[in-house]
Design a protein around this motif. Structure first.
Motif, mmCIF file in Angstrom:
data_model
loop_
_atom_site.group_PDB
_atom_site.id
_atom_site.type_symbol
_atom_site.label_atom_id
_atom_site.label_comp_id
_atom_site.label_asym_id
_atom_site.label_seq_id
_atom_site.Cartn_x
_atom_site.Cartn_y
_atom_site.Cartn_z
ATOM 1 N N ALA A 136 -5.354 7.610 6.903
ATOM 2 C CA ALA A 136 -4.664 8.891 7.060
ATOM 3 C C ALA A 136 -4.094 9.053 8.470
ATOM 4 C CB ALA A 136 -5.622 10.033 6.741
ATOM 5 N N ARG B 256 2.300 5.439 2.447
ATOM 6 C CA ARG B 256 1.235 5.344 1.448
ATOM 7 C C ARG B 256 0.027 4.605 2.025
ATOM 8 N NH1 ARG B 256 4.891 3.099 -3.695
ATOM 9 N NH2 ARG B 256 6.827 4.175 -3.118
ATOM 10 N N VAL B 257 -1.144 5.173 1.847
ATOM 11 C CA VAL B 257 -2.366 4.524 2.320
ATOM 12 C C VAL B 257 -2.798 3.447 1.317
ATOM 13 C CG1 VAL B 257 -4.829 4.881 2.785
ATOM 14 C CG2 VAL B 257 -3.135 6.487 3.684
ATOM 15 N N GLY C 289 -5.401 1.215 -0.614
ATOM 16 C CA GLY C 289 -6.818 1.278 -0.966
ATOM 17 C C GLY C 289 -7.251 -0.021 -1.607
ATOM 18 N N ALA C 290 -7.728 0.077 -2.835
ATOM 19 C CA ALA C 290 -8.135 -1.095 -3.604
ATOM 20 C C ALA C 290 -7.148 -1.248 -4.749
ATOM 21 C CB ALA C 290 -9.543 -0.891 -4.142
ATOM 22 N N ASN C 291 -6.451 -2.381 -4.810
ATOM 23 C CA ASN C 291 -5.474 -2.626 -5.879
ATOM 24 C C ASN C 291 -4.352 -1.592 -5.919
ATOM 25 O OD1 ASN C 291 -6.994 -4.819 -6.744
ATOM 26 N ND2 ASN C 291 -8.213 -3.552 -8.126
ATOM 27 N N THR C 292 -3.940 -1.123 -4.774
ATOM 28 C CA THR C 292 -2.794 -0.219 -4.719
ATOM 29 C C THR C 292 -1.556 -1.017 -5.141
ATOM 30 O OG1 THR C 292 -3.843 1.015 -2.940
ATOM 31 C CG2 THR C 292 -1.459 1.266 -3.167
ATOM 32 N N LYS D 258 -11.272 -3.664 4.750
ATOM 33 C CA LYS D 258 -11.810 -2.795 5.796
ATOM 34 C C LYS D 258 -12.862 -3.521 6.615
ATOM 35 C CE LYS D 258 -12.989 0.278 2.692
ATOM 36 N NZ LYS D 258 -13.475 1.539 2.086
ATOM 37 N N GLY D 259 -13.196 -2.954 7.734
ATOM 38 C CA GLY D 259 -14.340 -3.459 8.483
ATOM 39 C C GLY D 259 -14.010 -4.526 9.496
ATOM 40 N N GLY E 58 -16.452 0.118 6.669
ATOM 41 C CA GLY E 58 -16.202 -0.510 5.374
ATOM 42 C C GLY E 58 -16.804 0.219 4.196
ATOM 43 N N GLY E 59 -17.357 1.402 4.429
ATOM 44 C CA GLY E 59 -17.799 2.207 3.291
ATOM 45 C C GLY E 59 -16.601 2.641 2.458
ATOM 46 N N GLN E 60 -16.875 3.130 1.269
ATOM 47 C CA GLN E 60 -15.787 3.561 0.379
ATOM 48 C C GLN E 60 -16.235 4.841 -0.320
ATOM 49 O OE1 GLN E 60 -13.537 0.467 -1.724
ATOM 50 N NE2 GLN E 60 -13.687 1.679 -3.596
ATOM 51 N N ASP F 21 -12.958 2.061 -6.859
ATOM 52 C CA ASP F 21 -11.732 1.282 -6.685
ATOM 53 C C ASP F 21 -10.549 1.951 -7.374
ATOM 54 O OD1 ASP F 21 -13.041 -0.606 -5.217
ATOM 55 O OD2 ASP F 21 -12.863 -2.220 -6.684
ATOM 56 N N TYR G 96 -9.257 4.620 -5.212
ATOM 57 C CA TYR G 96 -8.589 4.090 -4.017
ATOM 58 C C TYR G 96 -7.324 3.302 -4.347
ATOM 59 C CZ TYR G 96 -11.808 5.787 -0.505
ATOM 60 O OH TYR G 96 -12.523 6.615 0.347
ATOM 61 N N ALA G 97 -7.107 3.001 -5.645
ATOM 62 C CA ALA G 97 -5.837 2.361 -6.012
ATOM 63 C C ALA G 97 -4.672 3.329 -5.832
ATOM 64 C CB ALA G 97 -5.910 1.877 -7.459
ATOM 65 N N PRO H 240 -2.630 5.809 -3.699
ATOM 66 C CA PRO H 240 -2.471 6.095 -2.265
ATOM 67 C C PRO H 240 -2.828 7.523 -1.859
ATOM 68 C CG PRO H 240 -0.661 4.737 -3.024
ATOM 69 C CD PRO H 240 -1.448 5.114 -4.243
ATOM 70 N N ALA I 79 -6.553 7.743 -2.000
ATOM 71 C CA ALA I 79 -7.099 6.901 -0.926
ATOM 72 C C ALA I 79 -7.029 7.654 0.400
ATOM 73 C CB ALA I 79 -6.336 5.582 -0.832
ATOM 74 N N GLU I 80 -5.941 8.386 0.579
ATOM 75 C CA GLU I 80 -5.781 9.138 1.828
ATOM 76 C C GLU I 80 -6.704 10.351 1.865
ATOM 77 O OE1 GLU I 80 -1.725 9.823 2.844
ATOM 78 O OE2 GLU I 80 -2.215 11.206 4.482
ATOM 79 N N ASP J 186 -11.769 7.686 5.073
ATOM 80 C CA ASP J 186 -12.856 6.848 5.571
ATOM 81 C C ASP J 186 -14.010 7.727 6.039
ATOM 82 O OD1 ASP J 186 -11.520 4.442 5.203
ATOM 83 O OD2 ASP J 186 -10.421 4.686 7.080
#
Lengths: 282, 282
Positions: A115, A130-131, A133-136, A147-148, B148-150, B154, B157-158, B160, B163-164, B168
């Motif tokens: 963000a 666009r942020v 994420g996972a599989n965006t 991440k990380g 690296g937490g979520q 998924d 977070y796919a 955007p 995800a935003e 985090d």
């Protein structure tokens, strides 16, 4: 006759699909790359100024040298042409510079790590940030944030001001049907997040930032170096490795020439050290 | 005589040291805790408003319910008293609310996960905001960010926008000489970063946010739930587990009563489900 036409169309379709899906990685300069992936054209970490446009990074080694240290092989306008989306791993100047902010069309989709960077880039006038994420998804291509990562040593991150200044940078993974999986490691030292990404995504192409940039008066790199390339070749022996982020900013301490010599001495045939403008195909 | 005095002083000193260094975790409400660690008093994730002060979180389950759902056992002023530093895992309202922003002294050190949250909290008038990195020190206590937490699945977070919005959140680890190592997992589902932190820090006290908060119309939790407690008891069998972030916000789906029943049914004697105001000592 009808069948023949259909088959021809099918054959043509397959050929077009294959041709459209070739992974092409064009090394522009530093971490900037123009990538054809899954039939779309992405621009990664655009750093588009002319040689010497900016002062060196304060507090880093060789900070009197101006950035970028070298020219690109094409003009920024030529590079931007046909780009459909931009991926910005973080907003440090050498990955997202004033020239990129000025030259890129404001309606291009810009993929960012979080963000904070979204807010920064929206404030620069970009309308479609666009942020990741996972599989965006973008045009059938899956983008996943890794991440990380850590853009420096533990000793650096122990200091709150330096932790804030170095900040967060993402790695990311690109996946598409019929395409090799590509992992762009980004500005990080080797830490557990890299091992985790390798194990989760099993990438076949791995792009590493290996100029071992350093801060003045502090031990250790803030990105990877030669030793990480040797480690990657051992840990991911089947992957094609691409090494970039050398020669172009004042604070890197490993040049592409040194990397070529290192790779040759170690016999690491799977490692490419592309020249500016060079395109690698996988 | 002199020896005796010295020994008494030494004994007293040891007693005082031990007493000063007892890890005390006071569960205030939700993820808010007042923690004595390494001789200093920390306030974690202050959510200090009175019951019903805010609307429910839009787009989450039970969003018509007002937040906080329950009262604290002490007044905000009483809780704030003697606090020497604040740790904010992320700036969602139920971890850093308007009441906390108004009531906390503006010169208190506030530890945050990244530059984005630092900027937000500085803009609220706080003068000493510090980003947590690796082994960031406060009064002899080492604070380390777990990256690296979520804060969701998924599938969430796919997207955007989601995800935003979910963004985090950090976990963190506290370490000090003579003190048990404490890992505050934070607002995350179980992912590789949790495994990595367990393996790296070998924590003896683990605080888990286990209300399994959920979004409207989406499968899966955005924080942990009962099943993660069972998993943690298996993965870290020697650790003391503390479960919080239940009962207090509209979108949690596991109550502390349900957690107590779960823990009892599974025979997990190492799991505490503290009541508001309760202090656990380790």
């Amino acid at each position: 006759m009808k069948l023949k036409t259909t088959l021809s169309a099918l054959t043509l379709g397959l050929l077009m699909t294959n041709s459209a899906h070739a992974l092409e990685y064009q090394h522009v300069r530093n971490a900037t790359a123009k990538v054809n992936f899954g039939g779309s054209t992405f621009l990664i970490d655009p750093y588009l100024a002319e040689k010497g446009a900016y002062e060196g990074f304060a507090g880093t080694v060789n900070s009197k040298q101006r950035n970028p240290v070298i020219e690109m092989k094409q003009s920024a306008d030529e590079i931007i042409k046909s780009v459909q989306a931009v991926i910005v791993t973080h907003t440090h100047d050498d990955h997202w510079d004033k020239a990129a902010q000025e030259k890129l069309p404001k309606d291009l989709p810009i993929f960012v790590q979080n963000a904070d960077d979204a807010k920064i880039i929206r404030s620069q006038g970009f309308k479609d940030v666009r942020v990741v994420g996972a599989n965006t998804e973008f045009n059938g291509v899956k983008l996943s944030r890794v991440k990380g990562g850590q853009h420096g040593t533990d000793a650096m991150y122990a200091m709150p001001q330096l932790a804030e200044l170095l900040g967060d940078a993402m790695g990311f993974v690109m996946q598409a049907n019929g395409e090799k999986t590509m992992y762009v490691v980004g500005d990080t030292v080797w830490n557990a997040s890299v091992d985790q990404a390798l194990s989760q995504y099993q990438p076949e192409v791995i792009v590493m930032n290996t100029g071992k940039a350093m801060l003045e008066g502090m031990d250790g790199g803030i990105i990877m170096g030669t030793e990480d390339v040797a480690k990657m070749a051992k840990v991911a022996p089947k992957a094609n490795l691409v090494t970039v982020h050398m020669d172009s900013v004042n604070h890197t301490t490993v040049s592409s020439q040194q990397m070529r010599e290192f790779v040759k001495a170690k016999g690491l045939k799977q490692v490419a050290v592309p020249k500016e403008g060079e395109t690698l195909k996988y």
